[in-house]
Design a protein around this motif. Sequence first.
Motif, PDB file in Angstrom:
ATOM      1  N   TYR A 149      60.043  32.497  40.160  1.00 43.24           N
ATOM      2  CA  TYR A 149      59.820  33.893  39.794  1.00 43.24           C
ATOM      3  C   TYR A 149      60.241  34.798  40.957  1.00 43.24           C
ATOM      4  CZ  TYR A 149      56.728  32.297  35.985  1.00 43.24           C
ATOM      5  OH  TYR A 149      56.214  31.718  34.855  1.00 43.24           O
ATOM      6  N   MET A 163      53.827  32.911  39.068  1.00 44.15           N
ATOM      7  CA  MET A 163      53.628  34.346  39.135  1.00 44.15           C
ATOM      8  C   MET A 163      52.365  34.717  39.902  1.00 44.15           C
ATOM      9  SD  MET A 163      54.069  37.180  36.133  1.00 44.15           S
ATOM     10  CE  MET A 163      52.600  36.766  35.209  1.00 44.15           C
ATOM     11  N   LYS A 173      50.412  45.975  38.745  1.00 44.26           N
ATOM     12  CA  LYS A 173      50.461  45.185  37.519  1.00 44.26           C
ATOM     13  C   LYS A 173      50.625  46.106  36.307  1.00 44.26           C
ATOM     14  CE  LYS A 173      46.644  43.169  38.810  1.00 44.26           C
ATOM     15  NZ  LYS A 173      45.439  42.312  38.937  1.00 44.26           N
ATOM     16  N   THR A 194      59.126  38.421  32.016  1.00 39.22           N
ATOM     17  CA  THR A 194      57.763  37.912  32.104  1.00 39.22           C
ATOM     18  C   THR A 194      56.858  38.962  31.485  1.00 39.22           C
ATOM     19  OG1 THR A 194      57.069  38.924  34.201  1.00 39.22           O
ATOM     20  CG2 THR A 194      58.341  36.869  34.343  1.00 39.22           C
ATOM     21  N   ILE A 195      55.578  38.680  31.420  1.00 37.93           N
ATOM     22  CA  ILE A 195      54.623  39.620  30.855  1.00 37.93           C
ATOM     23  C   ILE A 195      54.424  40.833  31.764  1.00 37.93           C
ATOM     24  CG2 ILE A 195      52.568  38.598  31.898  1.00 37.93           C
ATOM     25  CD1 ILE A 195      52.931  39.949  28.279  1.00 37.93           C
ATOM     26  N   ASP A 336      48.754  31.721  34.574  1.00 39.41           N
ATOM     27  CA  ASP A 336      48.961  33.014  35.236  1.00 39.41           C
ATOM     28  C   ASP A 336      49.945  33.900  34.483  1.00 39.41           C
ATOM     29  OD1 ASP A 336      51.269  31.652  35.777  1.00 39.41           O
ATOM     30  OD2 ASP A 336      51.295  32.080  37.920  1.00 39.41           O
ATOM     31  N   GLU A 337      50.453  33.405  33.367  1.00 41.64           N
ATOM     32  CA  GLU A 337      51.235  34.205  32.429  1.00 41.64           C
ATOM     33  C   GLU A 337      50.947  33.650  31.042  1.00 41.64           C
ATOM     34  OE1 GLU A 337      55.761  35.768  31.643  1.00 41.64           O
ATOM     35  OE2 GLU A 337      55.528  33.732  32.415  1.00 41.64           O
ATOM     36  N   TRP A 627      43.783  35.667  29.622  1.00 40.88           N
ATOM     37  CA  TRP A 627      44.611  36.018  30.779  1.00 40.88           C
ATOM     38  C   TRP A 627      44.392  37.479  31.179  1.00 40.88           C
ATOM     39  CZ3 TRP A 627      48.411  39.792  30.785  1.00 40.88           C
ATOM     40  CH2 TRP A 627      49.193  39.874  31.943  1.00 40.88           C
TER      41      TRP A 627
END
Length: 633
Positions: A149, A163, A173, A194-195, A336-337, A627
């Motif tokens: 990442y 991440m 974030k 990614t998110i 973490d994602e 999450w």
Amino acid sequence: MCGITGIYAFNMIGRVSMIHLAKATQVLDHRGPDFQNTVHDEAVGLGHRRLSIIDTTPDANQPMTDPSGRYTLIFNGEIFNFSQLRQELEARGITFRSLSDTEVLLHLLILEGSEALNKLNGFFAFALYDRRQKSIFMARDRMGIKPLYYFSDNDRFLFASEMKSILAYGIEKQLDFEALHTYLQLNYIPAPRTIMKGVKKMLPGESIYIDANIFEKKIWYTPPRYNEKPASEGYEDQQKQLATLLEDAVLKRLVSDVPLGSFLSGGIDSSVIATFAARHKPGLHTFSIGYRDEPFFDETNYAQLVAKKIGSQHHVFSLTNSDLYRHVHEILDGIDEPFADSSAIAVNILSRETRKHATVALSGDGADELFGGYNKHAAFQRIIEGGGAVRAAAALEPLWHILPKSRNNKLTNLFRQLDRLGEGMKLSPKDRYWRWAGYARESEAFALLSANSKEKFDADNYNKLRSALLENIPGHNATLNDFLYADLRLVLPDDMLTKVDRMSMAHALEVRVPFLDHRVVEFANSLPVSSKINGGIRKRIVQDTFREILPEELYNRPKKGFEVPLLKWLRTDMRSIIEDDLLADSWLREQGIFNPEKVHKLRKKLYSSDPGDTHARIWGLVVFQWWYKRYFI
């Protein structure tokens, strides 16, 4: 196999982030429990967590710097042809201080730069720092087996194996709503997105060069495609070539200075890998899990047959539903994602139990995507070939809509498959692939978003993302090989390999995948469709090539996949946490991301007699909500 992280500071503000380097390295401790170290100067910081596999002595610790002090390498992965490369380097005058593949990679990169990548047989993500040039060169392996990442702004460039390590540097974030929309369809987020806005995944076969003035991305490897020319050799010759390539790929992956075993699910792919491994490693340990309460999902009897035939020391981890459910929270905490392939639960438990006996395990991953092993592959080919059965499935589509559909027994799963087949026949090849890749239609996923989320959604941005993901499928006259190539570039790295990497490394277990040796991949991509699916036989060449060395019972039975009894959990054990917490109307309204009414309707369908794939969609929401509470609340 390890965890890596680093920072390149562009200015004084960026250098402030260097104070987070130790923490960003520490959060990767599960990937490398054996050693941790960091190095930094005024502009660059590098962190490494080590899982010792080859040369377990301190000589092989990282970050590793060459004798001149100019170059420093951090590396996650294994180079399986390192012994051959070492001999070549020694002939060129290089002297080694360790027996590690890390030092071989370091010197090869120093001498040959990016051209060194073409000589590597293995999986990897690494970063090489040149102190004189103040530059970093990073690369990811051909198939995307190992993750990397990165994040960049005006002050700094950050990178890491996961991440959570990048978040440890204190970045802002923000949700990426186009990525969220994609996730609500697929249950995972494809690279490069990614998110989190600003955080990206390197693509398989991608490299990045960065210094004070340059940021350059390149694709250094792209798998070759089938060229539609007649095969130069007959089918029997193809089988011989596959057997030779795959056995050599397995042999290369048996090099280890720590205990090594093999996953053995009872399917053909893992059975072939275990059989070859047992030929070259007497006393091989093999591992499988079974479901004591769910015979429909249990395949341990087939694994036992293979283990007996090859003479392996076999370990069966027989689990109850309560055993499985106990680990759900552990898995959710480790994500973490958002990633909602529910078979990750089984892979996590298998990895945890295997790690008690071995530090390295071989697996059969990749064969389905390369050779056409999934139901969707057979369905795609049936549509191309046409015929009465396909026309009947399409004509009866209204019937499939009203019949109960579920994955939990043979009949309702058949209705589910026929419904998807009938729907897919009406779509273009691109749209058919996208629909069959996920659990929800685009409109269904978008409807789950709140009005506020829809305002933040950029339709043009999403359409560009979707188009890029589907660029490998022609608009018309697509073949099964196009379909498989798309899986190789999307489903394999972003779902299957992500699942195995995250769940195995959560327990510091290295998993090696011989089917994804690039020589095997290139051979598979050279084969015509008839060698992969023919007459309804999926993975034809894999089945035929290894029929004589496997128990006959493995053939002529339905493919189960590595599934878990998710629907039952969601309806029973997890019902309270769904209705009273994560998907409660009150929390959804407070959170403001999802439409409470649409989620409520989805929950209601979950408990109906016709759940279809609703359990997968609910699981996707549960994973996201868990999450979100962990990282945003």
